[in-house]
Design an enzyme around this catalytic site. Structure first.
Site, PDB file in Angstrom:
ATOM      1  N   CYS A 114       0.813  -1.230   0.000  1.00  0.00           N
ATOM      2  CA  CYS A 114       0.000   0.000   0.000  1.00  0.00           C
ATOM      3  C   CYS A 114       0.842   1.273   0.000  1.00  0.00           C
ATOM      4  O   CYS A 114       0.328   2.352  -0.266  1.00  0.00           O
ATOM      5  CB  CYS A 114      -0.951   0.010   1.194  1.00  0.00           C
ATOM      6  SG  CYS A 114      -2.195  -1.276   1.100  1.00  0.00           S
ATOM      7  N   HIS A 250      -3.083   7.662   2.510  1.00  0.00           N
ATOM      8  CA  HIS A 250      -3.494   6.367   1.970  1.00  0.00           C
ATOM      9  C   HIS A 250      -4.914   6.081   2.456  1.00  0.00           C
ATOM     10  O   HIS A 250      -5.244   6.338   3.614  1.00  0.00           O
ATOM     11  CB  HIS A 250      -2.534   5.278   2.439  1.00  0.00           C
ATOM     12  CG  HIS A 250      -2.993   3.896   2.099  1.00  0.00           C
ATOM     13  ND1 HIS A 250      -3.440   3.557   0.845  1.00  0.00           N
ATOM     14  CD2 HIS A 250      -3.089   2.772   2.862  1.00  0.00           C
ATOM     15  CE1 HIS A 250      -3.787   2.286   0.846  1.00  0.00           C
ATOM     16  NE2 HIS A 250      -3.591   1.787   2.056  1.00  0.00           N
ATOM     17  N   ASN A 280      -9.876   0.430  -0.323  1.00  0.00           N
ATOM     18  CA  ASN A 280      -8.416   0.462  -0.279  1.00  0.00           C
ATOM     19  C   ASN A 280      -7.862  -0.058  -1.608  1.00  0.00           C
ATOM     20  O   ASN A 280      -7.931  -1.253  -1.883  1.00  0.00           O
ATOM     21  CB  ASN A 280      -7.932  -0.404   0.896  1.00  0.00           C
ATOM     22  CG  ASN A 280      -6.420  -0.419   1.028  1.00  0.00           C
ATOM     23  OD1 ASN A 280      -5.709   0.062   0.152  1.00  0.00           O
ATOM     24  ND2 ASN A 280      -5.936  -0.981   2.125  1.00  0.00           N
TER      25      ASN A 280
END
Ligand code: COA
Length: 323
Positions: A114, A250, A280
């Site tokens: 990520c 994020h 996500n």
């Protein structure tokens, strides 16, 4: 005089197919309210047959090139942050290069889960600062839903697919002020994909590839770590919290985002949030949020942006940018 890498343009791509929380209610024992309360997610985009990490990446790249009024043959660097490459090799960056038609230039992938977009940005920033590269295409692209275990309610509600692109060029005007990249491999048991090429695939659907996460422990580590990295980033630039105009985090969980904003004494209206619409999207997420904020006119030239991410590895990173 210092040469900065400056953002010329951004682009993004999302699959057309949307999976809502109520769609997920029909697949696992979950409910819309739980997902929204615990994560902030309402829906996510899911790649369909024929859509891959590289096709999404190319779409985002073309938009960014068009907005920079640039053709692909002007590029001299492609860096793709991804954990879900189309193939083990050629790299996704090579597939993007082929599709854009710019052979010969530097092209490679960065795998930092990520944190992939921040890692890719950090690496491209260094290439531009050395003066060896002049026009860099930085992509974050993922099709994480291809390795989601659709029977595991603790993870399948979280992830989505997408791609983002940023074009960087050298400038004497401030652009990327600093990037900070970190990793700690000792927590691999908390968040991982279960199988791999060298450790072996299983005789199961998808080769046994699944995301496994101890969500609560990842959550606590993410909040703590991101709190520390924003302090480190400001300190490195002799800046105060109030010098930052926008937080572009994020997009994993609205509660993690809110905790980082609180650490910066920021109101949520100074924070770019797309997790509700995208879920996500791993390495794509920070770039998608950045692109949405720039395209909608929220973020203006000259403003100070703090980008941050945390993900599997663990990896984490930040970028302080004067846009
Ligand atoms: N629907 C309904 N209930 C669910 C559920 C779902 N989709 N997923 C888990 N639950 C249940 C659990 O089984 C547990 O039930 P129990 O109390 O009866 O055992 C309960 O909800 C609480 O689970 P927990 O995991 O403690 O919830 P949480 O508040 O930590 O939220 C996450 C779970 C995954 C949303 C959260 O931990 C998170 O976002 N973690 C970090 C994500 C992240 O950043 N990941 C990668 C880095 S990029």
């Amino acid at each position: 005089m210092r040469t900065y890498a400056r953002i010329s343009s951004t682009g993004s791509a999302l699959p057309e197919k949307i999976l809502t929380n109520s769609d997920l209610e029909k697949m696992v024992d979950t409910d819309d309210q739980w997902i929204q309360d615990r994560t902030g997610i309402k829906q996510r985009h899911v790649a369909v047959d024929g859509e891959t990490t590289s096709t999404l990446a190319v779409q985002a790249a073309k938009q960014a090139l068009q907005r920079a009024n640039m053709t692909a043959d002007e590029l001299d660097l492609i860096v793709v942050g991804t954990t879900t490459p189309d193939l083990v090799f050629p790299s996704t960056a090579c597939l993007v290069q082929k599709a854009l038609g710019c052979p010969g230039i530097t092209a490679f992938d960065v795998n930092a889960a990520c944190s992939g977009s921040i890692y890719a940005l950090g690496v491209a920033d260094k290439f531009i600062q050395t003066g060896q590269h002049k026009k860099a295409l930085v992509i974050g692209a993922e099709t994480l839903t291809r390795m989601v275990d659709w029977t595991d309610r603790a993870t399948c509600v979280l992830f989505g697919d997408g791609a983002s692109a940023i074009i960087l060029e050298p400038s004497q005007e401030p652009g990327i002020l600093s990037t900070h990249l970190h990793a700690d491999g000792s927590h691999d048991d908390l968040l991982n994909a279960t199988v791999g090429v060298s450790s072996g695939l299983k005789n199961e659907p998808n080769g046994g590839l699944k995301i496994r996460m101890k969500g609560n422990e990842v959550f606590k580590t993410a909040v703590l770590t991101l709190g520390k990295i924003v302090t480190q980033t400001l300190k490195a630039n002799h800046m105060k919290k109030s010098d930052v105009d926008w937080l572009i985090p994020h997009q994993a969980n609205l509660r993690i985002i809110a905790a980082t904003a609180k650490k910066l004494n920021m109101d949520m209206d100074q924070v770019i949030v797309t997790v509700d619409k995208h879920g996500n999207t791993s390495a794509a997420s920070v770039g998608l949020a950045l692109d949405e904020a720039i395209s909608s006119g929220k973020i203006k030239r000259g403003e100070v942006l703090l980008l941050e991410a945390f993900g599997g590895g663990f990896t984490w990173g930040s970028a302080l940018i004067k846009y």
